[in-house]
Design a protein around this motif. Sequence first.
Motif, PDB file in Angstrom:
ATOM      1  N   GLN A 204       0.828  -1.202   0.000  1.00 18.95           N
ATOM      2  CA  GLN A 204       0.000   0.000   0.000  1.00 18.95           C
ATOM      3  C   GLN A 204       0.865   1.257   0.000  1.00 18.95           C
TER       4      GLN A 204
ATOM      5  N   VAL B 135       2.335   1.738  -3.524  1.00 18.81           N
ATOM      6  CA  VAL B 135       1.348   2.223  -4.488  1.00 18.81           C
ATOM      7  C   VAL B 135       1.112   3.713  -4.296  1.00 18.81           C
TER       8      VAL B 135
ATOM      9  N   GLN C  27      -6.643  -0.743  -3.172  1.00 18.02           N
ATOM     10  CA  GLN C  27      -5.520  -1.346  -2.444  1.00 18.02           C
ATOM     11  C   GLN C  27      -5.879  -1.528  -0.975  1.00 18.02           C
TER      12      GLN C  27
ATOM     13  N   SER D  28       0.572  -2.695  -7.651  1.00 12.17           N
ATOM     14  CA  SER D  28      -0.721  -2.783  -6.972  1.00 12.17           C
ATOM     15  C   SER D  28      -1.362  -4.163  -7.076  1.00 12.17           C
TER      16      SER D  28
ATOM     17  N   SER E  41      -6.378  -0.884 -10.783  1.00 13.19           N
ATOM     18  CA  SER E  41      -5.090  -0.376 -11.273  1.00 13.19           C
ATOM     19  C   SER E  41      -4.806  -0.895 -12.676  1.00 13.19           C
TER      20      SER E  41
END
Length: 271
Positions: A98, A101, A149, A225, A230
Amino acid sequence: MNMLESILYPPPPSLFINAMSAATVILLANSGISEVRGRNMAYSKFSNWKEAVSGKSSSTITGTKASGRTAMLLVYSPALAAALASFFIPGVVTTPRQALVSAALGVHFLKRVLEILFIHKFSGNMMVHSSIPITFSYFTNTVLIIVSQYLSTGMPEPDINLTYAGIVLFLVGITGNFYHHYLLSKLREKGDKAYKIPTGGLFNLVICPHYLFEIIDHFGIALISQTLHSYCFAFGSMFYLMGRSVATRNWYMSKFENFRTGVKALVPYIF
């Protein structure tokens, strides 16, 4: 399906986000088709498309205008703010993936903002209403990637971890995109607003290498991700930039008699 399951988190338990993922691909692909058909998003060299279509001068077209620099800052700043905000909202960024990303999204849009402030040279104004759909797209998809995410927390990890491959793609994409934006900025001296055929780097093979590397950048984030949204945004962006690159090549061919027909739109020797 097994292959998809090996590289994707399960779709999140959210009908809204899943619907938005499908809509993202469809809308961006349709925008790419519109670019090829001449209905171009009004920025960069297509900023005066209304005058060209209507035959009216810019003074007769109503609407609020902003400088190209201001308008493009409006386009990218909200998405940058969303990426940065994810680090300060409790519980949103709790895992290394996370964090990667959100960081990649933040770096992507911070680079854009810094380029606008210090690298790009702008040739004119932009209608504010033309920038709003682009702003909304970048902001909304940034938020949806981050939320997707977050919703993947606790779900089974994909069998194939593509994080490191994604980091490599992201770095290649963002570096190549910056380099070719830098080459574009060097085409004009201070105060020069005329367009020229770009050279250097991959410009000798394709007219939009900066779009090619932007696509690589988006797929890098998608691999980091590994969520449905995404990937949908990466594919949607690819379809749009394919159309935009074809429109850009057509524009150069119409404006410059010495434009080399062997120069492709996006992918060297292929497309």
